[in-house]
Scaffold this active site. Structure first.
Site, PDB file in Angstrom:
ATOM      1  N   SER A   1       0.835  -1.203   0.000  1.00 48.98           N
ATOM      2  CA  SER A   1       0.000   0.000   0.000  1.00 48.98           C
ATOM      3  C   SER A   1       0.866   1.247   0.000  1.00 48.98           C
ATOM      4  CB  SER A   1      -0.931   0.021   1.220  1.00 48.98           C
ATOM      5  OG  SER A   1      -0.171   0.098   2.419  1.00 48.98           O
ATOM      6  N   GLY A   2       0.231   2.396  -0.197  1.00 51.36           N
ATOM      7  CA  GLY A   2       0.877   3.688  -0.046  1.00 51.36           C
ATOM      8  C   GLY A   2       2.051   3.920  -0.969  1.00 51.36           C
ATOM      9  N   ILE A   3       3.070   4.572  -0.445  1.00 49.55           N
ATOM     10  CA  ILE A   3       4.241   4.931  -1.236  1.00 49.55           C
ATOM     11  C   ILE A   3       4.969   3.683  -1.724  1.00 49.55           C
ATOM     12  CG2 ILE A   3       6.537   5.989  -1.091  1.00 49.55           C
ATOM     13  CD1 ILE A   3       5.263   8.157   0.698  1.00 49.55           C
TER      14      ILE A   3
ATOM     15  N   ASP B   1       5.699  -7.209   3.041  1.00 51.39           N
ATOM     16  CA  ASP B   1       4.792  -6.537   3.963  1.00 51.39           C
ATOM     17  C   ASP B   1       4.369  -7.581   4.993  1.00 51.39           C
ATOM     18  OD1 ASP B   1       2.979  -4.543   5.038  1.00 51.39           O
ATOM     19  OD2 ASP B   1       2.942  -3.641   3.034  1.00 51.39           O
TER      20      ASP B   1
ATOM     21  N   VAL C   1       9.613  -6.655   9.251  1.00 48.41           N
ATOM     22  CA  VAL C   1      10.905  -5.963   9.101  1.00 48.41           C
ATOM     23  C   VAL C   1      11.663  -5.855  10.416  1.00 48.41           C
ATOM     24  CG1 VAL C   1      10.158  -4.653   7.074  1.00 48.41           C
ATOM     25  CG2 VAL C   1       9.880  -3.647   9.370  1.00 48.41           C
TER      26      VAL C   1
ATOM     27  N   TYR D   1       8.625  10.429  15.732  1.00 45.65           N
ATOM     28  CA  TYR D   1       8.643  10.239  14.275  1.00 45.65           C
ATOM     29  C   TYR D   1       9.720  11.111  13.629  1.00 45.65           C
ATOM     30  CZ  TYR D   1       6.978  10.112   9.420  1.00 45.65           C
ATOM     31  OH  TYR D   1       6.894   9.964   8.054  1.00 45.65           O
TER      32      TYR D   1
ATOM     33  N   LYS E   1      12.986   9.590  11.627  1.00 47.53           N
ATOM     34  CA  LYS E   1      13.284   9.833  10.216  1.00 47.53           C
ATOM     35  C   LYS E   1      14.646  10.496  10.048  1.00 47.53           C
ATOM     36  CE  LYS E   1       9.695   7.924   8.416  1.00 47.53           C
ATOM     37  NZ  LYS E   1       9.832   6.679   7.615  1.00 47.53           N
TER      38      LYS E   1
ATOM     39  N   THR F   1      -1.190   9.324   1.328  1.00 47.27           N
ATOM     40  CA  THR F   1      -1.221   7.896   1.610  1.00 47.27           C
ATOM     41  C   THR F   1      -2.560   7.565   2.278  1.00 47.27           C
ATOM     42  OG1 THR F   1      -0.238   8.262   3.768  1.00 47.27           O
ATOM     43  CG2 THR F   1       1.279   7.849   1.933  1.00 47.27           C
TER      44      THR F   1
ATOM     45  N   TRP G   1      10.542  27.292   2.839  1.00 47.41           N
ATOM     46  CA  TRP G   1       9.989  28.396   3.635  1.00 47.41           C
ATOM     47  C   TRP G   1      10.477  28.317   5.052  1.00 47.41           C
ATOM     48  CZ3 TRP G   1       4.147  28.379   1.858  1.00 47.41           C
ATOM     49  CH2 TRP G   1       4.058  28.999   0.601  1.00 47.41           C
TER      50      TRP G   1
END
Length: 259
Positions: free
Chosen positions: A24-26, A45, A72, A165, A169, A200, A259
């Site tokens: 799914s998603g990205i 997955d 994972v 988070y 990252k 997503t 920005w």
């Protein structure tokens, strides 16, 4: 004069790719486009994931894909997934690590269990995936790994309480640079790709619609990204066109971080 330059091509013909979070998603979007560029794709997955939509999309365009369910956070599980993909599709030389989770809580109230679970998946899971993938790639003498990080690894997002988070990252970005340094002379490139706000499934829920509208308004391009818009940059990083690119964090954010 000897040259290692393979020429400008985005083709992945004859290559085998592994994509975590590929259901799914990205991860799904990248897997589908990688197959369109010629790669056979092993989708990793959780066993509970539904791989059918991704596999159907790849097969509809004439590509090959298999499901290799794995966790994972479990080294043995990831090693088994790599073996399955190589046995069925061929030597592994491409990988995208997109598996991850996101949630939020004020830092002063965040339960340690929330912090640990996100780090287990988003950081340790990426390391375990890279380790399993690289063991195969180093044996083959070539490879390209792309780790999906986030612009949140470089900034602290306005209005979001996600210290775990953001820092996770940032760790993925620096992990990618560190692995790139270790493996650069052994034929394996490692880069990070950092999306901005992307639609997503997590960001497509009705209950976050107002927040997503704010994300779009704060982005110079005045919109959020579609998952497919991360696929082109990922294919570039995987491909021979990026043959001299390693240890880089490619930010794809619609201009948000200017920005």
């Amino acid at each position: 004069m000897t040259t290692h330059y393979p020429g400008v091509t985005f083709a992945l013909d004859g290559k085998t790719a592994l994509v975590t979070g590929g259901a799914s998603g990205i991860g799904q979007a990248i897997a589908i486009v990688a197959a369109e560029y010629g790669a056979a794709v092993g989708l990793v997955d959780l066993p509970s994931a539904d791989f059918s939509a991704t596999i159907s999309a790849i097969e509809a365009s004439g590509g090959r894909a298999i499901a290799a369910p794995a966790d994972v956070t479990d080294p043995d599980s990831m090693a088994a997934a790599v073996r399955k993909i190589e046995d069925e599709l061929g030597p592994l030389t491409l990988a995208v690590n997109a598996a991850g989770i996101a949630n939020a809580a004020p830092a002063e109230d965040m339960e340690l269990s929330m912090w640990k679970r996100l780090y287990d998946i988003d950081v340790t899971g990426v390391f375990i995936s890279c380790q399993a993938e690289a063991r195969a790639m180093l044996a083959h003498g070539e490879g390209s790994i792309v780790n999906i990080a986030s612009m949140s690894g470089s900034i602290a997002n306005r209005g979001l309480t996600q210290a775990h988070y953001n820092s996770a990252k940032a760790a993925v970005i620096h992990l990618s640079k560190s692995l790139a340094a270790e493996w650069a002379t052994r034929g394996v490139r490692v880069n990070a790709l950092s999306p901005g706000y992307t639609m997503t499934p997590m960001n497509s829920r009705p209950e976050v619609a107002e927040q997503v509208a704010v994300f779009a308004s704060e982005t110079p391009m005045q919109r959020t990204a579609q998952p497919e818009e991360m696929a082109g940059p990922a294919v570039f990083l995987l491909s021979p066109a990026a043959s001299f690119l390693t240890g880089h964090d490619l930010v794809v954010d619609g201009g948000f971080t200017i920005w």
